[in-house]
Motif scaffolding. Structure first.
Motif, PDB file in Angstrom:
ATOM      1  N   ILE A 187       0.914  -1.435  -0.076  1.00 40.97           N
ATOM      2  CA  ILE A 187      -0.374  -0.020  -0.048  1.00 40.97           C
ATOM      3  C   ILE A 187       0.904   1.112   0.189  1.00 40.97           C
ATOM      4  O   ILE A 187       0.455   2.728  -1.052  1.00 40.97           O
ATOM      5  N   SER A 188       2.046   1.405   0.871  1.00 39.36           N
ATOM      6  CA  SER A 188       2.829   2.639   0.535  1.00 39.36           C
ATOM      7  C   SER A 188       3.541   2.685  -0.528  1.00 39.36           C
ATOM      8  O   SER A 188       3.096   4.114  -1.132  1.00 39.36           O
ATOM      9  N   ARG A 189       3.904   2.097  -1.062  1.00 34.55           N
ATOM     10  CA  ARG A 189       4.332   1.908  -2.022  1.00 34.55           C
ATOM     11  C   ARG A 189       3.968   2.442  -3.701  1.00 34.55           C
ATOM     12  O   ARG A 189       4.068   3.501  -4.759  1.00 34.55           O
ATOM     13  N   THR A 190       2.480   1.980  -3.662  1.00 32.18           N
ATOM     14  CA  THR A 190       2.047   2.024  -4.741  1.00 32.18           C
ATOM     15  C   THR A 190       1.196   3.206  -4.981  1.00 32.18           C
ATOM     16  O   THR A 190       1.166   4.406  -5.531  1.00 32.18           O
ATOM     17  N   ASN A 191       0.453   3.899  -2.948  1.00 31.14           N
ATOM     18  CA  ASN A 191      -0.092   4.833  -3.132  1.00 31.14           C
ATOM     19  C   ASN A 191       0.256   5.969  -3.255  1.00 31.14           C
ATOM     20  O   ASN A 191       0.278   6.744  -3.595  1.00 31.14           O
ATOM     21  N   ARG A 192       1.719   5.980  -2.956  1.00 33.32           N
ATOM     22  CA  ARG A 192       2.610   7.048  -2.964  1.00 33.32           C
ATOM     23  C   ARG A 192       2.810   7.667  -4.537  1.00 33.32           C
ATOM     24  O   ARG A 192       2.652   8.701  -4.506  1.00 33.32           O
ATOM     25  N   LEU A 193       2.781   6.888  -5.193  1.00 25.35           N
ATOM     26  CA  LEU A 193       3.632   7.045  -7.120  1.00 25.35           C
ATOM     27  C   LEU A 193       1.549   7.314  -7.329  1.00 25.35           C
ATOM     28  O   LEU A 193       2.418   8.550  -7.675  1.00 25.35           O
ATOM     29  N   ILE A 194       0.733   6.940  -6.580  1.00 25.11           N
ATOM     30  CA  ILE A 194      -0.410   6.999  -7.748  1.00 25.11           C
ATOM     31  C   ILE A 194      -0.715   8.421  -7.591  1.00 25.11           C
ATOM     32  O   ILE A 194      -1.517   9.709  -7.966  1.00 25.11           O
ATOM     33  N   LYS A 195      -0.416   8.907  -5.633  1.00 25.99           N
ATOM     34  CA  LYS A 195      -0.671  10.032  -5.170  1.00 25.99           C
ATOM     35  C   LYS A 195       0.150  12.003  -6.522  1.00 25.99           C
ATOM     36  O   LYS A 195      -0.225  12.635  -6.007  1.00 25.99           O
ATOM     37  N   ASP A 196       1.357  11.170  -6.465  1.00 23.88           N
ATOM     38  CA  ASP A 196       2.306  11.377  -6.799  1.00 23.88           C
ATOM     39  C   ASP A 196       1.881  11.916  -8.306  1.00 23.88           C
ATOM     40  O   ASP A 196       1.164  13.216  -8.712  1.00 23.88           O
ATOM     41  N   ILE A 197       1.295  11.407  -8.880  1.00 17.22           N
ATOM     42  CA  ILE A 197       1.076  11.528 -10.816  1.00 17.22           C
ATOM     43  C   ILE A 197       0.054  12.490 -10.320  1.00 17.22           C
ATOM     44  O   ILE A 197      -0.497  13.726 -11.034  1.00 17.22           O
ATOM     45  N   ALA A 198      -0.976  12.209  -9.355  1.00 18.48           N
ATOM     46  CA  ALA A 198      -2.269  13.096  -9.464  1.00 18.48           C
ATOM     47  C   ALA A 198      -2.177  14.505  -8.764  1.00 18.48           C
ATOM     48  O   ALA A 198      -2.393  15.448  -9.484  1.00 18.48           O
ATOM     49  N   LYS A 199      -1.289  14.498  -7.780  1.00 20.73           N
ATOM     50  CA  LYS A 199      -0.681  15.693  -7.954  1.00 20.73           C
ATOM     51  C   LYS A 199       0.134  16.786  -9.085  1.00 20.73           C
ATOM     52  O   LYS A 199       0.035  17.970  -9.065  1.00 20.73           O
ATOM     53  N   ASP A 200       0.947  16.178  -9.704  1.00 22.10           N
ATOM     54  CA  ASP A 200       1.657  16.637 -10.608  1.00 22.10           C
ATOM     55  C   ASP A 200       0.625  16.878 -12.104  1.00 22.10           C
ATOM     56  O   ASP A 200       0.519  17.296 -13.070  1.00 22.10           O
ATOM     57  N   SER A 201      -0.838  16.045 -11.967  1.00 21.42           N
ATOM     58  CA  SER A 201      -1.193  15.867 -13.201  1.00 21.42           C
ATOM     59  C   SER A 201      -2.368  17.727 -13.219  1.00 21.42           C
ATOM     60  O   SER A 201      -2.453  18.562 -12.517  1.00 21.42           O
ATOM     61  N   ASP A 202      -2.370  17.940 -14.258  1.00 22.20           N
ATOM     62  CA  ASP A 202      -3.522  19.479 -14.569  1.00 22.20           C
ATOM     63  C   ASP A 202      -4.569  19.791 -14.254  1.00 22.20           C
ATOM     64  O   ASP A 202      -5.490  19.765 -14.325  1.00 22.20           O
ATOM     65  N   GLY A 203      -5.126  18.142 -14.032  1.00 24.30           N
ATOM     66  CA  GLY A 203      -7.024  17.839 -13.358  1.00 24.30           C
ATOM     67  C   GLY A 203      -7.558  17.557 -13.844  1.00 24.30           C
ATOM     68  O   GLY A 203      -8.688  17.172 -13.389  1.00 24.30           O
ATOM     69  N   SER A 204      -6.842  17.278 -15.484  1.00 27.95           N
ATOM     70  CA  SER A 204      -8.070  16.865 -16.077  1.00 27.95           C
ATOM     71  C   SER A 204      -7.492  16.206 -17.030  1.00 27.95           C
ATOM     72  O   SER A 204      -8.404  15.607 -18.060  1.00 27.95           O
ATOM     73  N   GLU A 205      -7.019  15.395 -16.538  1.00 26.57           N
ATOM     74  CA  GLU A 205      -6.377  14.071 -17.827  1.00 26.57           C
ATOM     75  C   GLU A 205      -6.249  12.606 -16.723  1.00 26.57           C
ATOM     76  O   GLU A 205      -7.291  12.340 -16.618  1.00 26.57           O
ATOM     77  N   ASN A 206      -6.600  11.839 -18.004  1.00 23.80           N
ATOM     78  CA  ASN A 206      -6.895  10.453 -17.862  1.00 23.80           C
ATOM     79  C   ASN A 206      -4.918   9.357 -18.241  1.00 23.80           C
ATOM     80  O   ASN A 206      -4.225   9.832 -19.257  1.00 23.80           O
ATOM     81  N   TYR A 207      -5.087   8.597 -16.885  1.00 28.58           N
ATOM     82  CA  TYR A 207      -4.147   8.163 -16.600  1.00 28.58           C
ATOM     83  C   TYR A 207      -4.321   6.255 -16.854  1.00 28.58           C
ATOM     84  O   TYR A 207      -5.241   5.819 -16.541  1.00 28.58           O
ATOM     85  N   ILE A 208      -3.509   5.493 -17.296  1.00 27.85           N
ATOM     86  CA  ILE A 208      -4.030   3.901 -17.560  1.00 27.85           C
ATOM     87  C   ILE A 208      -2.532   3.367 -16.482  1.00 27.85           C
ATOM     88  O   ILE A 208      -1.605   3.783 -16.807  1.00 27.85           O
ATOM     89  N   VAL A 209      -2.590   2.942 -15.899  1.00 23.44           N
ATOM     90  CA  VAL A 209      -2.073   1.493 -15.208  1.00 23.44           C
ATOM     91  C   VAL A 209      -2.320   0.179 -14.667  1.00 23.44           C
ATOM     92  O   VAL A 209      -2.968  -0.428 -14.368  1.00 23.44           O
ATOM     93  N   VAL A 210      -1.144  -0.598 -14.727  1.00 24.64           N
ATOM     94  CA  VAL A 210      -1.084  -2.071 -16.057  1.00 24.64           C
ATOM     95  C   VAL A 210       0.027  -1.874 -14.619  1.00 24.64           C
ATOM     96  O   VAL A 210       1.052  -2.272 -14.346  1.00 24.64           O
ATOM     97  N   SER A 211      -1.347  -3.316 -13.869  1.00 25.14           N
ATOM     98  CA  SER A 211      -0.398  -3.511 -12.872  1.00 25.14           C
ATOM     99  C   SER A 211      -0.326  -5.504 -12.257  1.00 25.14           C
ATOM    100  O   SER A 211      -1.294  -5.926 -13.341  1.00 25.14           O
ATOM    101  N   HIS A 212      -0.828  -5.371 -11.557  1.00 25.21           N
ATOM    102  CA  HIS A 212      -1.102  -7.002 -11.219  1.00 25.21           C
ATOM    103  C   HIS A 212      -2.497  -7.329 -10.189  1.00 25.21           C
ATOM    104  O   HIS A 212      -2.728  -6.403  -9.117  1.00 25.21           O
TER     105      HIS A 212
END
Length: 219
Positions: free
Chosen positions: A131-156
Motif C-alpha cells: 500500500i505504501s509504495r503503490t499509493n505514494r506513486l499514484i498520489k504523486d501522479i495525481a498531484k502533478d496532473s493538470d486536473g483533467s488527465e486520464n492515465y492507464i496503470v497496468v499492474s497485478h
C-alpha cells in the motif's frame, strides 16, 4: 478531474495453472490474452490518455505495450517498480492448492482478511508495504496532473486490490471484501482534488471481453 484506469495484466500460463507469480515469478501471456487486449483497446479507444504506467514485470509490461499499440495513440509509457506484484517469498511459483494445504490460515488471510496476513511466515511483503509504495506513486501522479488527465496503470491482481481499495479509504480489514480482479479487467478511479481523495467509479469491468469468466481468471 483526473481519472486512473487500473488494468490487471493479461492471463498467463501460471494463472491458468493456479500458481503464485508474485514480484519475482513470471510467465508468458497466453495467446488468448492478446485477443483480450484488443477487446480492451476497443473499450478504451475513445478516451485520450496522457501516459501509461506499468509494472516492470514481463506480463504487465507486455500487456501495456500491446495495449498502446492497439489503441493507436502515441502514449508515453513509464515503467515503475512501485507497481510490481506482492513479493510472495517462498510461495512464488507454487500452486495455490499446495500452499492452501501447507498454510491454510495464511492463505485464507491473504485472500480474505489482510489484517491477519503474517507475511513473515513466507518471507514475503506485507499489505502495508505494498500500500505504501503503490499509493505514494499514484498520489504523486495525481498531484502533478493538470486536473483533467486520464492515465492507464497496468499492474497485478493482489497489488491492484490493495492499492485501489486503500486509495478510496477502505480499512485494511476490508480490502478484499469485494473479491479480486480478473485478468485484463478495468477498474476506474477519479480524483477531483489532485490526489487528496479518490472515488471508485467502476470495479473489475470485463464486460468488453465477451466471454464467460473462468475461476482461474480472478485473484
Amino acid at each position: 478531474m483526473t481519472k486512473f484506469y487500473f488494468i490487471r495484466h493479461g492471463k498467463t500460463q501460471w494463472n491458468l495453472e493456479g500458481r503464485y507469480q508474485g514480484a519475482h515469478g513470471d510467465s508468458s501471456l497466453l495467446d488468448e490474452s492478446f485477443e483480450d487486449i484488443k477487446h480492451l483497446s476497443a473499450f478504451l479507444r475513445n478516451i485520450e490518455f496522457t501516459k501509461v504506467y506499468s509494472s516492470p514485470l514481463k506480463r504487465a509490461r507486455i500487456t501495456a505495450e500491446t495495449l498502446i499499440e492497439d489503441l493507436k495513440q502515441e502514449i508515453p509509457i513509464v515503467i515503475c517498480d512501485e507497481l510490481r506484484e506482492f513479493d510472495l517469498g517462498i510461495m512464488e511459483g507454487e500452486k495455490f492448492k499446495d500452499m492452501e494445504s501447507k498454510y491454510p490460515e495464511l492463505i485464507l488471510a491473504f485472500r480474505n482478511s489482510p489484517k491477519d496476513y503474517h507475511h513473515e511466515i513466507v518471507d514475503g511483503e506485507s499489505f502495508d508495504e505494498v500500500i505504501s509504495r503503490t499509493n505514494r506513486l499514484i498520489k504523486d501522479i495525481a498531484k502533478d496532473s493538470d486536473g483533467s488527465e486520464n492515465y492507464i496503470v497496468v499492474s497485478h491482481g493482489a497489488a491492484l486490490v490493495a492499492m485501489i481499495k486503500s486509495l478510496i479509504g477502505e480499512k485494511l480489514a476490508d480490502l478484499r471484501k469485494d473479491g479480486g480482479l480478473s485478468n485484463t479487467s478495468v477498474t476506474t478511479v477519479q480524483t477531483k482534488n489532485f490526489g487528496e481523495t479518490f472515488e471508485l467509479l467502476d470495479w473489475n469491468n470485463t464486460s468488453f471481453l465477451n466471454k464467460k469468466k473462468d475461476p482461474t481468471d480472478t485473484i
